[in-house]
Write a protein that holds these residues in place. Structure first.
Motif, PDB file in Angstrom:
ATOM      1  N   GLY A   1       0.791  -1.231   0.000  1.00 47.77           N
ATOM      2  CA  GLY A   1       0.000   0.000   0.000  1.00 47.77           C
ATOM      3  C   GLY A   1       0.820   1.276   0.000  1.00 47.77           C
ATOM      4  N   PRO A   2       1.769   1.441   0.929  1.00 46.81           N
ATOM      5  CA  PRO A   2       2.555   2.684   0.946  1.00 46.81           C
ATOM      6  C   PRO A   2       3.335   2.925  -0.350  1.00 46.81           C
ATOM      7  CG  PRO A   2       2.757   1.522   3.038  1.00 46.81           C
ATOM      8  CD  PRO A   2       2.038   0.592   2.099  1.00 46.81           C
ATOM      9  N   ALA A   3       3.864   1.854  -0.954  1.00 42.95           N
ATOM     10  CA  ALA A   3       4.598   2.008  -2.223  1.00 42.95           C
ATOM     11  C   ALA A   3       3.663   2.478  -3.332  1.00 42.95           C
ATOM     12  CB  ALA A   3       5.251   0.683  -2.608  1.00 42.95           C
ATOM     13  N   VAL A   4       2.441   1.919  -3.354  1.00 36.39           N
ATOM     14  CA  VAL A   4       1.471   2.339  -4.370  1.00 36.39           C
ATOM     15  C   VAL A   4       1.125   3.819  -4.194  1.00 36.39           C
ATOM     16  CG1 VAL A   4      -0.907   2.039  -5.169  1.00 36.39           C
ATOM     17  CG2 VAL A   4       0.515   0.025  -4.687  1.00 36.39           C
ATOM     18  N   GLU A   5       0.903   4.243  -2.945  1.00 34.88           N
ATOM     19  CA  GLU A   5       0.589   5.659  -2.691  1.00 34.88           C
ATOM     20  C   GLU A   5       1.716   6.569  -3.189  1.00 34.88           C
ATOM     21  OE1 GLU A   5      -2.082   6.396   1.169  1.00 34.88           O
ATOM     22  OE2 GLU A   5      -0.160   5.435   1.619  1.00 34.88           O
ATOM     23  N   LEU A   6       2.948   6.227  -2.845  1.00 23.92           N
ATOM     24  CA  LEU A   6       4.089   7.053  -3.241  1.00 23.92           C
ATOM     25  C   LEU A   6       4.239   7.140  -4.756  1.00 23.92           C
ATOM     26  CD1 LEU A   6       6.761   5.951  -0.616  1.00 23.92           C
ATOM     27  CD2 LEU A   6       5.900   8.275  -0.947  1.00 23.92           C
ATOM     28  N   MET A   7       4.083   5.998  -5.428  1.00 23.02           N
ATOM     29  CA  MET A   7       4.260   5.984  -6.883  1.00 23.02           C
ATOM     30  C   MET A   7       3.152   6.746  -7.583  1.00 23.02           C
ATOM     31  SD  MET A   7       5.561   2.023  -7.229  1.00 23.02           S
ATOM     32  CE  MET A   7       5.959   2.052  -8.972  1.00 23.02           C
ATOM     33  N   ALA A   8       1.901   6.596  -7.117  1.00 19.65           N
ATOM     34  CA  ALA A   8       0.787   7.339  -7.718  1.00 19.65           C
ATOM     35  C   ALA A   8       0.951   8.839  -7.513  1.00 19.65           C
ATOM     36  CB  ALA A   8      -0.530   6.860  -7.122  1.00 19.65           C
ATOM     37  N   GLU A   9       1.404   9.213  -6.313  1.00 24.67           N
ATOM     38  CA  GLU A   9       1.617  10.647  -6.036  1.00 24.67           C
ATOM     39  C   GLU A   9       2.708  11.215  -6.932  1.00 24.67           C
ATOM     40  OE1 GLU A   9       2.611  13.596  -2.232  1.00 24.67           O
ATOM     41  OE2 GLU A   9       2.533  11.429  -1.943  1.00 24.67           O
ATOM     42  N   ALA A  10       3.790  10.419  -7.151  1.00 23.72           N
ATOM     43  CA  ALA A  10       4.893  10.877  -8.001  1.00 23.72           C
ATOM     44  C   ALA A  10       4.454  11.056  -9.450  1.00 23.72           C
ATOM     45  CB  ALA A  10       6.056   9.891  -7.915  1.00 23.72           C
ATOM     46  N   GLU A  11       3.463  10.280  -9.885  1.00 23.56           N
ATOM     47  CA  GLU A  11       2.931  10.439 -11.239  1.00 23.56           C
ATOM     48  C   GLU A  11       1.782  11.442 -11.296  1.00 23.56           C
ATOM     49  OE1 GLU A  11       4.113   6.198 -13.335  1.00 23.56           O
ATOM     50  OE2 GLU A  11       2.008   6.543 -12.821  1.00 23.56           O
ATOM     51  N   GLN A  12       1.483  12.065 -10.159  1.00 18.41           N
ATOM     52  CA  GLN A  12       0.431  13.085 -10.060  1.00 18.41           C
ATOM     53  C   GLN A  12      -0.947  12.521 -10.424  1.00 18.41           C
ATOM     54  OE1 GLN A  12       1.561  16.883 -11.885  1.00 18.41           O
ATOM     55  NE2 GLN A  12       3.729  16.294 -11.738  1.00 18.41           N
ATOM     56  N   LEU A  13      -1.180  11.301 -10.010  1.00 14.58           N
ATOM     57  CA  LEU A  13      -2.475  10.658 -10.227  1.00 14.58           C
ATOM     58  C   LEU A  13      -3.128  10.463  -8.859  1.00 14.58           C
ATOM     59  CD1 LEU A  13      -1.428   8.078 -12.978  1.00 14.58           C
ATOM     60  CD2 LEU A  13      -2.714  10.197 -13.289  1.00 14.58           C
ATOM     61  N   ASP A  14      -3.761  11.531  -8.388  1.00 14.02           N
ATOM     62  CA  ASP A  14      -4.271  11.562  -7.018  1.00 14.02           C
ATOM     63  C   ASP A  14      -5.397  10.574  -6.778  1.00 14.02           C
ATOM     64  OD1 ASP A  14      -2.439  13.506  -6.393  1.00 14.02           O
ATOM     65  OD2 ASP A  14      -3.803  15.186  -6.755  1.00 14.02           O
ATOM     66  N   ALA A  15      -6.223  10.331  -7.816  1.00 16.10           N
ATOM     67  CA  ALA A  15      -7.318   9.377  -7.631  1.00 16.10           C
ATOM     68  C   ALA A  15      -6.768   7.955  -7.479  1.00 16.10           C
ATOM     69  CB  ALA A  15      -8.294   9.450  -8.805  1.00 16.10           C
ATOM     70  N   HIS A  16      -5.688   7.668  -8.193  1.00 12.74           N
ATOM     71  CA  HIS A  16      -5.038   6.370  -8.031  1.00 12.74           C
ATOM     72  C   HIS A  16      -4.534   6.221  -6.588  1.00 12.74           C
ATOM     73  CE1 HIS A  16      -5.112   6.078 -12.375  1.00 12.74           C
ATOM     74  NE2 HIS A  16      -4.481   4.908 -12.342  1.00 12.74           N
ATOM     75  N   LYS A  17      -3.889   7.251  -6.090  1.00  7.47           N
ATOM     76  CA  LYS A  17      -3.381   7.204  -4.716  1.00  7.47           C
ATOM     77  C   LYS A  17      -4.523   7.003  -3.732  1.00  7.47           C
ATOM     78  CE  LYS A  17      -1.123   9.957  -1.134  1.00  7.47           C
ATOM     79  NZ  LYS A  17      -0.602  11.291  -0.744  1.00  7.47           N
ATOM     80  N   ASN A  18      -5.627   7.713  -3.958  1.00  2.00           N
ATOM     81  CA  ASN A  18      -6.743   7.656  -3.008  1.00  2.00           C
ATOM     82  C   ASN A  18      -7.387   6.275  -2.962  1.00  2.00           C
ATOM     83  OD1 ASN A  18      -8.607   9.088  -1.168  1.00  2.00           O
ATOM     84  ND2 ASN A  18     -10.129   8.565  -2.737  1.00  2.00           N
ATOM     85  N   ALA A  19      -7.407   5.573  -4.123  1.00  2.00           N
ATOM     86  CA  ALA A  19      -7.999   4.232  -4.143  1.00  2.00           C
ATOM     87  C   ALA A  19      -7.264   3.305  -3.178  1.00  2.00           C
ATOM     88  CB  ALA A  19      -7.966   3.670  -5.549  1.00  2.00           C
ATOM     89  N   MET A  20      -5.969   3.511  -3.019  1.00  2.00           N
ATOM     90  CA  MET A  20      -5.214   2.721  -2.041  1.00  2.00           C
ATOM     91  C   MET A  20      -5.340   3.314  -0.641  1.00  2.00           C
ATOM     92  SD  MET A  20      -3.466   0.125  -1.271  1.00  2.00           S
ATOM     93  CE  MET A  20      -2.890  -0.632  -2.785  1.00  2.00           C
TER      94      MET A  20
END
Length: 428
Positions: free
Chosen positions: A400-419
């Motif tokens: 989970g934390p890795a997914v959040e970090l990677m989504a945030e780095a790609e500026q895909l906030d909805a992706h981050k929020n799903a996790m």
């Protein structure tokens, strides 16, 4: 056949060139026919059959009675040969079945794949100067093994509106669902778009002339998948001083007789062998019914003298042949060095004709250098791999934390929020 002796790197590029086909003029014709079939369905297909195949058809579908009639027109010897070939093709392709495994990529994260057959496939079988009933076996047999629910075959009829009987016998043997009297561009359009009679399929397989190839490429842009891009048939033979010149010449001519735009390439470390093969080609050519076709193909073809077996293989890999025949004393060693080829034949007795008909391997192969990126038709050609995954709460903690970090780095906030919402849920 033009002879190259110890060619330079610059000449290698020339040797590897295929006959150039200018298809710019026919693209417009192909597009017109495809659009007409899309719009008018069966009516358009019948009109094009009358225009191009000179057959007046009341119905496109081949009936069971016509297949029964064909059974009586094919000799028992040929039927036995078809059954033998079908059995070997079935055995070889059945061994390619996919066995998926569940993998725990980390604790709580399980991933796997399953193989699912394409539900509807279309097979195009040429029926002109050489009715390729063997291709029916090559295409329909793996489709049946894969579990395709509907196997649709289109092939052009003769002037009496009849399909070649061997094609019908092979189709029944291999388990084809439906057969239609349609050739050329109109057949490709019928299977790509669907008509009142011909079902729309999801993937089209099969060889054909430049019009058929152009049609397959056009419909693949938005309507249907195709097996592979393809051009005229070709063979490359590697022969050292131990090769049998008669066999080599026969192999070259067996490919040259396919069409005037076919190409054959001989690479040898022996000048004496090249001369022997040239003499044998001339002798055997004069005995062939399709002499004029083969002769034209030989004008596109080359013999190349090189210094070592390593150079032979390097040039072959650069050429990336559809068929590669290795007639050398160290053929096993050379086989290990093959990188680019559609299908490889080893030793003096493995003629390409064996693979074309009855050894069990598939003869629908990448041409025109596409062997650098494409495989020949195999069981996977008729399947899709669907991927599955399951995550437990522990899986969320692990990745989970890795997914959040990677989504945030790609500026895909909805992706981050799903996790994030899942991480928060298991914390509570």
């Amino acid at each position: 056949m033009r002879i190259y002796r110890n060619p330079t790197n610059k000449e290698w590029a020339e040797i590897c060139q295929r006959p150039h086909l200018d298809i710019t003029q026919l693209q417009a014709t192909v597009s017109t026919v495809l659009n007409d079939v899309r719009t008018r369905g069966d009516e358009a297909v019948k009109e094009y059959e009358e225009r191009f195949d000179h057959a007046v058809l009341s119905s496109l579908a081949v009936t069971e009675a016509e297949i029964d009639e064909a059974e009586g027109l094919v000799s028992e010897e040929l039927k036995k040969a078809i059954k033998l070939a079908h059995a070997n093709i079935h055995k070889f392709h059945a061994a390619q079945k996919f066995a998926g495994h569940k993998i725990e990529s980390c604790e709580g994260v399980v991933c796997w794949q399953k193989s699912v057959a394409i539900e509807k496939v279309g097979l195009y079988i040429p029926g002109g100067t050489a009715p390729l009933f063997s291709t029916v076996l090559m295409l329909a047999t793996p489709a049946k093994i894969a579990g395709c629910k509907e196997i649709v075959l289109c092939t052009p009829p003769n002037r009496e509106g009849k399909v070649n009987p061997a094609i019908l016998v092979a189709a029944r043997t291999a388990g084809v669902s439906k057969i239609f009297k349609a050739g050329g561009v109109q057949a490709i359009g019928a299977m790509a778009y669907g008509t009142e009679s011909v079902p729309k399929v999801f993937k089209i397989f099969g060889p054909g002339n430049q019009y058929v190839m152009a049609a397959k490429q056009q419909v693949s842009l938005g309507e249907v998948a195709i097996d592979m891009p393809a051009g005229p048939s070709e063979v490359c033979v590697l022969a050292d001083e131990t090769a049998n010149a008669e066999f080599v010449a026969a192999d070259l001519l067996s490919q040259a007789e396919h069409g005037i735009d076919s190409q054959v390439l001989l690479i040898s470390t022996s000048e004496e062998m090249i001369q022997k093969v040239q003499d044998e080609v001339e002798r055997q050519l004069n005995l062939l019914p399709r002499k004029e076709i083969a002769q034209k193909a030989l004008e596109n073809s080359r013999s190349v003298l090189v210094g070592t077996s390593e150079e032979m293989m390097a040039l072959s890999n650069a050429y990336a042949p559809e068929h590669l025949i290795i007639q050398t004393k160290n053929y096993e060693e050379m086989a290990a060095q093959v990188i680019n080829a559609g299908s490889v034949f080893l030793g003096q007795y493995a003629c390409e004709s064996a693979g074309d008909y009855a050894s069990g391997t598939n003869h629908t192969l990448p041409t025109h250098g596409y062997a650098t990126a494409y495989s020949g038709v195999n069981l996977d050609s008729y399947c899709r791999k669907i991927t599955f995954q399951h995550l437990s709460e522990e899986g969320i903690r692990q990745i989970g934390p890795a997914v959040e970090l990677m989504a945030e780095a790609e500026q895909l906030d909805a992706h981050k929020n799903a996790m994030t919402v899942r991480i928060n849920a298991i914390k509570n």
